[in-house]
Design an enzyme around this catalytic site. Structure first.
Site, short mmCIF file in Angstrom:
data_model
loop_
_atom_site.label_atom_id
_atom_site.label_comp_id
_atom_site.label_asym_id
_atom_site.label_seq_id
_atom_site.Cartn_x
_atom_site.Cartn_y
_atom_site.Cartn_z
CE1 TYR A 1 -4.16 1.89 0.66
CE2 TYR A 1 -2.55 3.43 1.56
CZ TYR A 1 -3.82 3.17 1.08
OH TYR A 1 -4.74 4.18 1.02
CG PHE B 1 -6.85 15.97 -25.28
CD1 PHE B 1 -7.02 15.64 -26.61
CD2 PHE B 1 -7.41 15.14 -24.32
CE1 PHE B 1 -7.73 14.51 -26.98
CE2 PHE B 1 -8.13 14.00 -24.68
CZ PHE B 1 -8.28 13.69 -26.00
CG ASP B 2 -11.41 15.69 -25.56
OD1 ASP B 2 -10.39 15.26 -25.02
OD2 ASP B 2 -12.26 14.95 -26.08
CG ASP C 1 -1.19 17.17 -22.08
OD1 ASP C 1 -0.70 16.02 -21.98
OD2 ASP C 1 -2.39 17.37 -22.35
CB ALA D 1 -0.03 12.45 -23.68
CE LYS E 1 -3.37 9.64 -24.78
NZ LYS E 1 -4.26 9.80 -23.62
CG HIS F 1 -16.56 13.52 -27.98
ND1 HIS F 1 -16.39 14.61 -27.16
CD2 HIS F 1 -15.52 12.70 -27.75
CE1 HIS F 1 -15.27 14.45 -26.46
NE2 HIS F 1 -14.72 13.30 -26.79
N1 F0G Z 1 -3.71 15.09 -22.83
C1 F0G Z 1 -3.61 14.66 -24.09
C2 F0G Z 1 -2.75 15.39 -25.06
C3 F0G Z 1 -4.34 13.54 -24.48
O1 F0G Z 1 -4.24 13.13 -25.75
C4 F0G Z 1 -5.16 12.87 -23.54
C5 F0G Z 1 -5.93 11.71 -23.92
C6 F0G Z 1 -5.21 13.36 -22.24
C7 F0G Z 1 -4.46 14.47 -21.91
C8 F0G Z 1 -6.05 12.70 -21.19
O2 F0G Z 1 -5.50 11.50 -20.80
O3 F0G Z 1 -7.14 9.72 -21.45
O4 F0G Z 1 -5.31 9.28 -19.83
O5 F0G Z 1 -7.21 10.69 -19.19
N2 F0G Z 1 -6.13 11.38 -25.09
C9 F0G Z 1 -6.84 10.21 -25.55
C10 F0G Z 1 -6.95 10.27 -27.05
C11 F0G Z 1 -8.13 9.94 -24.87
O6 F0G Z 1 -7.67 9.43 -27.61
O7 F0G Z 1 -6.30 11.11 -27.68
P1 F0G Z 1 -6.34 10.23 -20.31
#
Ligand code: F0G
Length: 480
Positions: free
Chosen positions: A78, A130-131, A221, A223, A264, A455
């Protein structure tokens, strides 16, 4: 890190396959029914009914034998698990940042960070959020502002670093609003919302200068940091002999913090982290972490997940892997261009984005040309992709109706180490077929669409017969 200077024209997958999974083979009739049942939203389709799944590159990659071995070694204690310390060391080694906070995925990092920042009514600036990042900024009461590079929306015209931020526009904005009202700058590398395009080191440095000048914290960010770093190696002057790991380290050195969806470029199926130097901010974040994710040495992850991330973060910097990775997206992009399919040019790191507005000019943005193409791709080829357009990003009027987004794209995302060249040849063949019959593709109407991240759950239907913009002699797509 290897750097083999591969002398051949054919770039090969630098791995062999040890485990296989069957693909979901279905008939067109079956897919037509499934589409209707899914309300023309591919998030509602069972994965086993998908042949080639290009919905996302997130969490869909194949792990290596080394990572699977790490899974077995995972320490599930833990508190203070050995796997956490491996994870922490890997991230510190890469980013140089001090405070390392594990989270279960990227959006958890966003939620925690923006809640801790508590910037109600203030601004977060970015090359492009990102969204989920935008949604988390906004749900904290702050306002997300995008400053993409000039030319980023000129999809036809190739440029090396279309993911860059427009630093001048950013600075003008900071001056206008006052620096105290801008609580953070987030640079998304690569820029997912605008085609998976990379950000140059020069641009990151210019953004850092701006942030220093106005005392605004700069977060990456990150990823897809490794893909971004590899693009810098390929395209930016002065970097072609620099190991990608060093380029990545230089990117992180410019930042005060980072958040990562490890699904990613950490080559795992689940995980993420927040990293920063600011001790006070990290304390606030850790308190929120304990509230919502878990104790600060696991943060919503199993020990085995932490172990696999630690290994993946090193593996992803293998230059043979990155060469294959970037070449695969290019290969798909070149294939589509050959058939006259308009894409965001050049192809991005993690996939190819089709310009649906140009591909289906007869469908109005409010009838979701991107989503119409996504549905048609599934119907004809069992291929699943994702719309990045009005359904995802369209603002809403007072009655909840959609207003057009600045772009209508369809992202063909490439899962890491999953598909081979023949899978991609098949995708090109199906899209070439659609290109020849594009005027027969009709638009869609929203039946039900929540206001936030609509979406994922929206329900749609084909446009009413009389409204469908079908060319003379064209056939309605949805019914036979
Ligand atoms: N930032 C970026 C640039 C992303 O592409 C994503 C996720 C996130 C943050 C959020 O991360 O999904 O681990 O919570 N992108 C996915 C996509 C969902 O399909 O591009 P997450």
């Amino acid at each position: 890190m290897k750097n083999t200077n591969w002398p051949w024209k054919t770039i090969i997958e630098p791995f062999k396959i040890k485990m296989v999974e069957p693909l979901g083979i279905t008939s067109r009739e079956e897919r037509l029914k499934l589409l209707e049942q899914a309300h023309y939203n591919l998030f509602n389709i069972k994965a086993e009914k998908v042949l080639i799944d290009m919905l996302t590159d997130s969490g869909t990659g194949a792990m290596s034998a080394e990572q699977w071995a790490g899974i077995m070694r995972g320490d599930e204690s833990y508190a203070g698990a050995r796997s956490y310390y491996n994870f922490e060391r890997a991230i510190k080694d890469l980013t140089g940042l001090e405070e390392i906070i594990p989270v279960h995925q990227g959006r958890a990092a966003e939620k925690i960070l923006f809640t801790a920042l508590n910037g109600k009514g203030k601004y977060v600036i970015s090359n492009s959020h990102f969204d989920t990042t935008r949604a988390n900024v906004e749900s904290s009461g702050a306002i997300a502002m995008d400053f993409p590079a000039k030319g980023a929306l000129d999809f036809d015209k190739p440029a090396d670093f279309k993911g860059d931020a427009d630093v001048r526009a950013m600075e003008a904005f900071v001056k206008e609003k006052g620096r105290k009202n801008v609580i953070m700058c987030v640079m998304t590398v690569t820029n997912n919302s605008l085609g998976g395009q990379p950000v140059s080191m020069a641009n990151l440095k210019a953004v850092q200068n701006l942030c220093r000048k106005y005392s605004i914290p700069l977060f990456l960010d990150c990823a897809r940091f490794a893909e971004n770093a590899y693009f810098i190696k390929l395209r930016e002057k002065g970097y072609n002999k620099t190991p990608v790991k060093e380029i990545a380290e230089e990117m992180f050195e410019l930042a005060d913090g980072a958040m990562m969806s490890s699904k990613k470029d950490a080559l795992v199926n689940m995980g993420g982290f927040l990293a920063m130097n600011d001790k006070d901010l990290s304390l606030k974040c850790r308190q929120l972490l304990i509230l919502t994710e878990g104790f600060s040495t696991y943060g919503g992850l199993s020990g085995r997940d932490l172990e696999a991330i630690a290994i993946g973060l090193k593996e992803v910097l293998d230059e043979d892997y990155l060469q294959y990775r970037i070449r695969s997206s290019q290969y798909l992009g070149e294939g589509l261009l050959k058939h006259g399919i308009p894409i965001v040019n050049p192809p991005g790191g993690h996939g190819v984005y089709i310009n649906a507005r140009k591909f289906l000019p007869h469908i109005k943005p409010v009838n979701f040309p991107g989503q119409a193409l996504v549905c048609r791709l599934y119907l004809e080829g069992g291929i699943r992709a994702v719309e990045i357009g009005t359904l995802m990003f369209g603002k809403r009027d007072a009655k909840g109706g959609f207003l057009p987004a600045p772009m209508e794209l369809v992202r063909m995302a490439m899962p890491r180490r999953v598909y081979t060249q023949s899978h991609i040849d098949y995708v090109i063949e199906v899209l070439a077929h659609l290109a020849k019959n594009r005027e027969k593709i009709g638009g869609l109407e929203a039946v039900e669409a929540p206001l936030v991240l609509s979406h994922f759950t929206a329900k749609l239907k084909p446009m009413a017969e009389e409204k469908t913009a079908v060319q003379p002699g064209g056939r309605k797509i949805w019914k036979r």
